[in-house]
Design a protein around this motif. Structure first.
Motif, PDB file in Angstrom:
ATOM      1  N   CYS A 125       0.811  -1.225   0.000  1.00  0.00           N
ATOM      2  CA  CYS A 125       0.000   0.000   0.000  1.00  0.00           C
ATOM      3  C   CYS A 125       0.841   1.270   0.000  1.00  0.00           C
ATOM      4  O   CYS A 125       0.599   2.196  -0.778  1.00  0.00           O
ATOM      5  CB  CYS A 125      -0.905   0.019   1.239  1.00  0.00           C
ATOM      6  SG  CYS A 125      -2.255  -1.161   1.232  1.00  0.00           S
ATOM      7  N   HIS A 235      -5.083   6.526  -5.868  1.00  0.00           N
ATOM      8  CA  HIS A 235      -5.382   5.260  -6.546  1.00  0.00           C
ATOM      9  C   HIS A 235      -4.605   5.134  -7.851  1.00  0.00           C
ATOM     10  O   HIS A 235      -4.033   4.080  -8.159  1.00  0.00           O
ATOM     11  CB  HIS A 235      -6.877   5.146  -6.828  1.00  0.00           C
ATOM     12  CG  HIS A 235      -7.253   3.893  -7.540  1.00  0.00           C
ATOM     13  ND1 HIS A 235      -7.318   3.811  -8.918  1.00  0.00           N
ATOM     14  CD2 HIS A 235      -7.554   2.650  -7.074  1.00  0.00           C
ATOM     15  CE1 HIS A 235      -7.640   2.587  -9.258  1.00  0.00           C
ATOM     16  NE2 HIS A 235      -7.809   1.865  -8.166  1.00  0.00           N
ATOM     17  N   GLU A 236      -4.557   6.204  -8.618  1.00  0.00           N
ATOM     18  CA  GLU A 236      -3.855   6.186  -9.902  1.00  0.00           C
ATOM     19  C   GLU A 236      -2.367   5.899  -9.710  1.00  0.00           C
ATOM     20  O   GLU A 236      -1.764   5.145 -10.480  1.00  0.00           O
ATOM     21  CB  GLU A 236      -4.040   7.522 -10.618  1.00  0.00           C
ATOM     22  CG  GLU A 236      -3.424   7.568 -12.000  1.00  0.00           C
ATOM     23  CD  GLU A 236      -3.654   8.904 -12.685  1.00  0.00           C
ATOM     24  OE1 GLU A 236      -2.854   9.244 -13.591  1.00  0.00           O
ATOM     25  OE2 GLU A 236      -4.628   9.603 -12.342  1.00  0.00           O
ATOM     26  N   ALA A 239      -2.019   2.155  -8.786  1.00  0.00           N
ATOM     27  CA  ALA A 239      -2.326   1.316  -9.945  1.00  0.00           C
ATOM     28  C   ALA A 239      -1.200   1.374 -10.977  1.00  0.00           C
ATOM     29  O   ALA A 239      -0.829   0.355 -11.574  1.00  0.00           O
ATOM     30  CB  ALA A 239      -3.652   1.755 -10.567  1.00  0.00           C
ATOM     31  N   ASP A 240      -0.649   2.557 -11.189  1.00  0.00           N
ATOM     32  CA  ASP A 240       0.452   2.713 -12.141  1.00  0.00           C
ATOM     33  C   ASP A 240       1.701   1.978 -11.664  1.00  0.00           C
ATOM     34  O   ASP A 240       2.406   1.355 -12.459  1.00  0.00           O
ATOM     35  CB  ASP A 240       0.758   4.201 -12.329  1.00  0.00           C
ATOM     36  CG  ASP A 240       1.927   4.431 -13.282  1.00  0.00           C
ATOM     37  OD1 ASP A 240       1.776   4.157 -14.485  1.00  0.00           O
ATOM     38  OD2 ASP A 240       3.008   4.873 -12.814  1.00  0.00           O
ATOM     39  N   TYR A 242       1.966  -0.722  -9.943  1.00  0.00           N
ATOM     40  CA  TYR A 242       1.864  -2.178 -10.058  1.00  0.00           C
ATOM     41  C   TYR A 242       1.309  -2.640 -11.412  1.00  0.00           C
ATOM     42  O   TYR A 242       0.872  -3.782 -11.545  1.00  0.00           O
ATOM     43  CB  TYR A 242       0.997  -2.730  -8.931  1.00  0.00           C
ATOM     44  CG  TYR A 242       1.601  -2.512  -7.565  1.00  0.00           C
ATOM     45  CD1 TYR A 242       2.835  -3.058  -7.236  1.00  0.00           C
ATOM     46  CD2 TYR A 242       0.937  -1.743  -6.609  1.00  0.00           C
ATOM     47  CE1 TYR A 242       3.404  -2.853  -5.989  1.00  0.00           C
ATOM     48  CE2 TYR A 242       1.493  -1.540  -5.351  1.00  0.00           C
ATOM     49  CZ  TYR A 242       2.730  -2.092  -5.047  1.00  0.00           C
ATOM     50  OH  TYR A 242       3.282  -1.882  -3.809  1.00  0.00           O
ATOM     51  N   GLN A 243       1.326  -1.770 -12.396  1.00  0.00           N
ATOM     52  CA  GLN A 243       0.804  -2.128 -13.712  1.00  0.00           C
ATOM     53  C   GLN A 243       1.527  -3.361 -14.261  1.00  0.00           C
ATOM     54  O   GLN A 243       2.752  -3.421 -14.278  1.00  0.00           O
ATOM     55  CB  GLN A 243       0.979  -0.959 -14.678  1.00  0.00           C
ATOM     56  CG  GLN A 243       0.300  -1.167 -16.010  1.00  0.00           C
ATOM     57  CD  GLN A 243       0.353   0.084 -16.881  1.00  0.00           C
ATOM     58  OE1 GLN A 243       1.087   1.021 -16.585  1.00  0.00           O
ATOM     59  NE2 GLN A 243      -0.425   0.106 -17.944  1.00  0.00           N
ATOM     60  N   GLN A 249      -2.672  -6.869  -7.050  1.00  0.00           N
ATOM     61  CA  GLN A 249      -3.830  -6.391  -7.811  1.00  0.00           C
ATOM     62  C   GLN A 249      -4.421  -5.174  -7.118  1.00  0.00           C
ATOM     63  O   GLN A 249      -4.697  -5.210  -5.915  1.00  0.00           O
ATOM     64  CB  GLN A 249      -4.880  -7.490  -7.925  1.00  0.00           C
ATOM     65  CG  GLN A 249      -4.420  -8.713  -8.697  1.00  0.00           C
ATOM     66  CD  GLN A 249      -5.469  -9.812  -8.740  1.00  0.00           C
ATOM     67  OE1 GLN A 249      -6.559  -9.682  -8.170  1.00  0.00           O
ATOM     68  NE2 GLN A 249      -5.143 -10.916  -9.400  1.00  0.00           N
ATOM     69  N   VAL A 250      -4.612  -4.105  -7.889  1.00  0.00           N
ATOM     70  CA  VAL A 250      -5.192  -2.882  -7.341  1.00  0.00           C
ATOM     71  C   VAL A 250      -6.656  -2.835  -7.742  1.00  0.00           C
ATOM     72  O   VAL A 250      -6.991  -2.806  -8.932  1.00  0.00           O
ATOM     73  CB  VAL A 250      -4.438  -1.638  -7.861  1.00  0.00           C
ATOM     74  CG1 VAL A 250      -5.023  -0.372  -7.241  1.00  0.00           C
ATOM     75  CG2 VAL A 250      -2.941  -1.756  -7.534  1.00  0.00           C
ATOM     76  N   SER A 252     -10.447  -1.571  -8.403  1.00  0.00           N
ATOM     77  CA  SER A 252     -10.991  -0.351  -8.984  1.00  0.00           C
ATOM     78  C   SER A 252     -11.358   0.635  -7.876  1.00  0.00           C
ATOM     79  O   SER A 252     -11.751   0.242  -6.776  1.00  0.00           O
ATOM     80  CB  SER A 252     -12.226  -0.666  -9.831  1.00  0.00           C
ATOM     81  OG  SER A 252     -11.896  -1.534 -10.891  1.00  0.00           O
ATOM     82  N   TYR A 253     -11.221   1.900  -8.180  1.00  0.00           N
ATOM     83  CA  TYR A 253     -11.473   2.932  -7.174  1.00  0.00           C
ATOM     84  C   TYR A 253     -12.936   2.915  -6.747  1.00  0.00           C
ATOM     85  O   TYR A 253     -13.847   2.969  -7.572  1.00  0.00           O
ATOM     86  CB  TYR A 253     -11.102   4.291  -7.759  1.00  0.00           C
ATOM     87  CG  TYR A 253     -11.155   5.434  -6.773  1.00  0.00           C
ATOM     88  CD1 TYR A 253     -10.581   5.319  -5.510  1.00  0.00           C
ATOM     89  CD2 TYR A 253     -11.766   6.628  -7.111  1.00  0.00           C
ATOM     90  CE1 TYR A 253     -10.612   6.371  -4.605  1.00  0.00           C
ATOM     91  CE2 TYR A 253     -11.802   7.694  -6.224  1.00  0.00           C
ATOM     92  CZ  TYR A 253     -11.239   7.553  -4.976  1.00  0.00           C
ATOM     93  OH  TYR A 253     -11.267   8.606  -4.082  1.00  0.00           O
ATOM     94  N   GLN A 277      -4.256  -7.851  -2.613  1.00  0.00           N
ATOM     95  CA  GLN A 277      -5.183  -6.935  -3.271  1.00  0.00           C
ATOM     96  C   GLN A 277      -5.140  -5.604  -2.525  1.00  0.00           C
ATOM     97  O   GLN A 277      -5.226  -5.576  -1.297  1.00  0.00           O
ATOM     98  CB  GLN A 277      -6.587  -7.536  -3.225  1.00  0.00           C
ATOM     99  CG  GLN A 277      -7.545  -7.041  -4.255  1.00  0.00           C
ATOM    100  CD  GLN A 277      -8.824  -7.873  -4.238  1.00  0.00           C
ATOM    101  OE1 GLN A 277      -9.276  -8.305  -3.183  1.00  0.00           O
ATOM    102  NE2 GLN A 277      -9.421  -8.097  -5.394  1.00  0.00           N
TER     103      GLN A 277
END
Length: 322
Positions: A125, A235-236, A239-240, A242-243, A249-250, A252-253, A277
């Motif tokens: 996180c 969040h972005e 997510a970026d 761990y792309q 796994q991220v 969805s917001y 997650q």
């Protein structure tokens, strides 16, 4: 082609049994075992440790240090699942997704330490936000986390199982109980060092009446910052970071479908997987956010992570056996 030889030192413990169960189903490696009567025989253990390609240590800290002292081979690789070497200078931290280049370090290392379950959730996180400077290094971080009772090892598992048998499922030993109330939990140093925080986080762990599964929660009072990021920006960034990762796994917001009854975040949903997650919940009007990691404390938090690291150390596809 010669199969890599693997020895699990401490295969009768909780993590050792899980790793053995996973590896025994594979035909691309050769598992070496020690006679049960010689498990405490240092000379016999030394022979096996130095004769294999990778020795996995599933031992208490002192016993893990003893096992490492037996290493004389320059070719054997050591993967330690204890807390003994997670902050050691000459050991590589076995969280492949933590930083760019971490996988490559694991692949070429002789000594790799498997991360703890709580630190895995916490670091998954918080590390992206520090790496991308969305929160400062001096930000005071608190962690509230709960794990299934299997995280307490054989003794706690036995206590719960015995109580459940005696009460025929009508009562609980501890429905929910916080611990570590003297602070200084053994995971804190690991969390501090590998996060990049200027100061150690304040960590409050808990155990719940379920066998496995884990939630690691990090509240962020963003109103304390001069320029607080929005929940979407947080969040972005994660997510970026761990792309393309398979095992981080991220979500969805503000994805309600991942909540039980649209309200509850279930601690057990990632059980029997090697996935951690990551969730971001936020209220921009009150400038509050909550980061949550959900994982199996016996999966990505222990044996699953060990198998992932083992595959990397052997140059095999990362997902083999997972």
């Amino acid at each position: 082609m010669t199969k890599p030889k693997i020895f699990i030192d401490g295969e009768s413990g909780t993590t050792g049994l899980q790793i053995y169960s996973r590896l025994s189903q594979r035909d691309d490696i050769e598992l070496m075992s020690i006679d049960a009567s010689k498990r405490r025989d240092a000379s016999e253990r030394a022979k096996l440790i130095n004769a294999v390609d990778v020795a996995i240590l599933c031992l208490p800290d002192d016993a893990a240090r003893e096992a490492v002292s037996l290493v004389t081979s320059t070719t054997v690789k050591i993967l330690d699942a204890s807390t003994a070497y997670r902050t050691a200078k000459d050991w590589v931290y076995g969280f492949p997704e933590l930083n760019p280049g971490q996988r490559e370090q694991i692949a070429k290392a002789q000594f790799v330490s498997n991360p703890g379950c709580y630190p895995t959730g916490f670091l998954a996180c918080i590390r992206p936000l520090l790496a991308k400077n969305l929160i400062p290094k001096h930000f005071p971080i608190t962690i509230n986390a709960v794990s299934g009772y299997s995280g307490g090892g054989k003794n706690l598992i036995k206590q719960y199982d015995t109580y459940h048998e005696q009460q025929a499922g009508t009562a609980s030993l501890y429905p929910y109980g916080i611990y570590g109330l003297q602070f200084g939990h053994k995971h804190v140093k690991e969390m501090h060092q590998h996060s990049g925080l200027a100061s150690p986080p304040l960590f409050v762990p808990a155990v719940g009446d379920f066998e496995q599964g884990m939630l690691v929660q990090i509240p962020l009072p963003l109103w304390t910052l001069d320029n607080p990021p929005s929940g979407e920006a947080i969040h972005e960034a994660i997510a970026d970071y761990y792309q393309g990762e398979k095992f981080v796994q991220v979500a969805s917001y503000k994805e309600p479908s991942l909540l039980r009854e649209g309200t509850f975040l279930d601690a057990t949903a990632m059980n029997d997987t090697n996935v951690v997650q990551v969730f971001v919940f936020a209220n921009d009007s009150t400038q509050e956010a909550l980061l949550v990691a959900r994982l199996d404390n016996l999966g990505k938090g222990a044996s699953g992570a060990a198998i992932q690291n083992l595959n990397i150390m052997l140059g095999l596809p990362e997902e083999l056996g997972l």
